[in-house]
Scaffold this motif. Structure first.
Motif, PDB file in Angstrom:
ATOM      1  N   SER A 224       0.833  -1.200   0.000  1.00 30.89           N
ATOM      2  CA  SER A 224       0.000   0.000   0.000  1.00 30.89           C
ATOM      3  C   SER A 224       0.869   1.251   0.000  1.00 30.89           C
TER       4      SER A 224
ATOM      5  N   GLN B 153      -1.792  -2.826   3.433  1.00 32.85           N
ATOM      6  CA  GLN B 153      -3.067  -3.202   2.826  1.00 32.85           C
ATOM      7  C   GLN B 153      -2.759  -3.691   1.416  1.00 32.85           C
TER       8      GLN B 153
ATOM      9  N   THR C  62      -3.056  -1.234  -1.726  1.00 35.70           N
ATOM     10  CA  THR C  62      -3.446   0.056  -1.142  1.00 35.70           C
ATOM     11  C   THR C  62      -4.871   0.080  -0.618  1.00 35.70           C
ATOM     12  N   ALA C  63      -5.870  -0.170  -1.484  1.00 37.92           N
ATOM     13  CA  ALA C  63      -7.268   0.008  -1.085  1.00 37.92           C
ATOM     14  C   ALA C  63      -8.054  -1.291  -1.141  1.00 37.92           C
TER      15      ALA C  63
ATOM     16  N   TYR D 204     -14.673   2.428   1.545  1.00 42.85           N
ATOM     17  CA  TYR D 204     -13.469   1.659   1.227  1.00 42.85           C
ATOM     18  C   TYR D 204     -12.445   1.837   2.343  1.00 42.85           C
TER      19      TYR D 204
ATOM     20  N   TYR E 295      -8.105   1.390   3.459  1.00 47.69           N
ATOM     21  CA  TYR E 295      -6.831   1.536   2.757  1.00 47.69           C
ATOM     22  C   TYR E 295      -5.685   1.852   3.714  1.00 47.69           C
ATOM     23  N   ASN E 296      -4.460   1.620   3.208  1.00 54.42           N
ATOM     24  CA  ASN E 296      -3.205   2.074   3.818  1.00 54.42           C
ATOM     25  C   ASN E 296      -2.985   1.582   5.252  1.00 54.42           C
TER      26      ASN E 296
END
Length: 404
Positions: free
Chosen positions: A300, A318, A321-322, A357, A359-360
Motif C-alpha cells: 500500500s 493493505q 493500497t485500497a 473503502y 486503505y493504507n
C-alpha cells in the motif's frame, strides 16, 4: 474351586488390561489434541479501544493518513508507560459537530490537509490526546504544515508520510510530506507531484515556527513507473532501540502499478545529505535510485516495516493500497528477502456501505505489546460529501492487534 479362581483371575487381568489400554488411549488422545502451535500461531483481533480514542463529537472528528512516533525515538513494542508521550500526524482532517442522537453531522464542517496530536500514556484514552492545527487571522482552520520549499508548485498541499526521531541530528523529528494537487473528475481527485522533507528541531511544538522544509529527489518516474519514497521509515540505530543496529536509516518507497516495495538507506548523521543516500539494487547499495530492486509487491501507499525481537523485520500493509485485506510479511533483513504475504484481516467497514473503502494499513510499534503489532487502517467513502454528513464517524482510523 480352583477352576473358579482361575476364571476370576483371567477376568480380573482382562479388566485391568482394558483399563490400562483405555488410559493409554486417553493419554494418546491428550497428546494428539495438544496444540503445538499455540505459541506461534498468528491471531488477529479488533482493537476498538484505539479507534474509540479517535472518536469525537465536536472539533476534530476524523482524519486518515495516520502515523506516529514515540517522543523518546524508541519505536518498538513494550516501551510505553503512563509518562510516555507519542506524536501523531494525520492527513485530510475534518472539523465539525456531530448530532449524537442522530449520529449525523450538523451545521458547517471544514477540512484541513493535515494536523497533529499528542497522546500521553500507554493505554488509549480520549481524554489524553490533544489535537493541533493552525488558524488564520480571522480564525479559519489551516493545515499544520503547508509547502514552502523552492520547488513546491502553486496550490499544492501536503499529504504526510512516515517520520522518525533522528538522535544523531540532535533528536530532530523528520517527516516526509507528499506534494499534492487536486485533479477534479477522477475517482481519486488528486495527484502527487513530489516529496518534501519536514524537520522539527528538538523540543519543537505546534505551530512549529522553527520547522525547516527541504525539496528532495525522492520522487521520479521512469520505465518502471512512478517511484515515491517516504511511505515508511525504519531507523536501525542504537537510539531507536534496534536489536542489531548498523547506524542506517532505511527509507522505503512504492513503485509502479504493481505497488513494488523499494528501499534506500543513509547514515543517521547524514540524513539531510541526499548525495549520501544509497539504493538497494538486489545485490548491493549504489547511488542510482533507478536501479532499485523490488523487495515484494502489492503493498500500500502507506505501510510499515518494523523490527521483531529476533532481529528480522515485519512489514504490514493493505494489499494493493485500497483492498479490503490487511497483510503482513516477514523479512530476513531491512532489505529483504521478504516472505510471501500472509492475510491477517478482512476489513468489515468496507461492507457497511456500498461506497465505503479501506486503505493504507500500517503498524505502530511503539503502541504495540511485545510479540504483537497494533495496526491501523483508514476508512473513507467514494461518496464523501454525502457520507461525511450521514456517517460522520466513519472517517477515522480503525485498529487491529496481530499476535505472531
Amino acid at each position: 474351586m480352583k477352576r473358579l479362581l482361575l476364571i476370576q483371575c483371567i477376568l480380573f487381568s482382562t479388566c485391568m488390561l482394558a483399563c490400562n489400554n483405555n488410559e493409554a488411549s486417553k493419554t494418546s488422545a491428550a497428546v494428539d489434541s495438544k496444540d503445538e502451535y499455540a505459541n506461534s500461531r498468528i491471531t488477529t483481533k479488533a482493537a476498538p479501544e484505539w479507534a474509540e480514542m479517535l472518536r469525537h463529537d465536536t472539533g476534530w472528528i476524523g482524519a486518515d493518513g495516520i502515523y506516529c512516533t514515540a517522543l523518546t525515538g524508541i519505536d518498538k513494542p513494550g516501551q510505553m508507560n503512563d509518562q510516555s508521550e507519542t506524536m501523531f500526524w494525520f492527513s485530510d482532517c475534518i472539523l465539525g459537530n456531530i448530532d449524537t442522537k442522530a449520529d449525523t453531522l450538523k451545521g458547517d464542517w471544514q477540512m484541513m490537509n493535515n494536523s497533529v496530536a499528542y497522546f500521553h500514556g500507554a493505554n488509549p484514552d480520549p481524554n489524553k490526546i490533544n489535537y493541533y492545527w493552525r488558524r488564520d487571522s480571522v480564525g479559519k482552520p489551516l493545515s499544520m504544515f503547508e509547502p514552502h520549499t523552492p520547488k513546491a508548485p502553486e496550490k499544492s498541499y501536503y499529504w504526510l508520510g512516515d517520520g522518525f526521531m533522528d538522535h544523531a541530528k540532535d533528536s530532530t523529528i523528520y517527516i516526509f510530506a507528499y506534494l499534492i494537487h487536486n485533479v477534479p473528475g477522477g475517482i481519486y481527485p488528486f495527484e502527487d507531484l513530489g516529496v518534501s522533507l519536514i524537520a522539527l528541531p528538538k523540543g519543537s511544538r505546534p505551530p512549529y515556527k522553527d520547522q525547516k522544509q527541504f525539496d528532495t529527489p525522492l520522487f521520479f518516474t521512469d520505465a518502471k513507473g512512478k517511484t515515491v519514497f517516504g511511505i515508511c521509515v525504519l531507523p536501525n540505530t542504537v537510539g531507536a532501540g534496534a536489536p542489531e543496529p548498523d547506524g542506517f536509516i532505511y527509507v522505503y518507497g512504492v513503485r509502479g502499478m504493481n505497488k513494488e516495495l523499494v528501499v534506500a538507506r543513509v547514515k543517521d548523521s547524514a540524513f539531510e545529505n541526499f548525495n549520501e543516500w544509497r539504493f538497494w539494487d538486489g545485490l548491493s547499495w549504489n547511488t542510482d535510485m533507478h536501479t532499485c530492486a523490488a523487495l515484494t509487491d502489492n503493498i500500500s501507499n502507506e505501510m510499515s516495516v518494523s523490527f521483531m525481537a529476533d532481529g528480522r523485520v515485519i512489514a504490514a500493509y493493505q494489499l494493493k493500497t485500497a483492498n479490503t485485506t490487511v497483510a503482513i510479511a516477514a523479512g530476513a533483513t531491512p532489505w529483504g528477502p521478504f516472505q510471501p504475504a500472509k492475510k491477517v484481516w478482512e476489513t468489515p467497514e468496507a461492507y457497511d456501505d456500498l461506497d465505503f473503502y479501506t486503505y493504507n494499513a500500517k503498524a505502530h510499534p511503539n503502541l504495540s505489546k511485545p510479540g504483537e503489532l497494533l495496526i491501523s487502517y483508514n476508512v473513507n467513502s467514494f461518496d464523501f460529501l454525502d457520507d461525511i454528513v450521514k456517517h460522520p464517524y466513519h472517517l477515522r482510523p480503525r485498529f487491529i492487534s496481530v499476535k505472531y
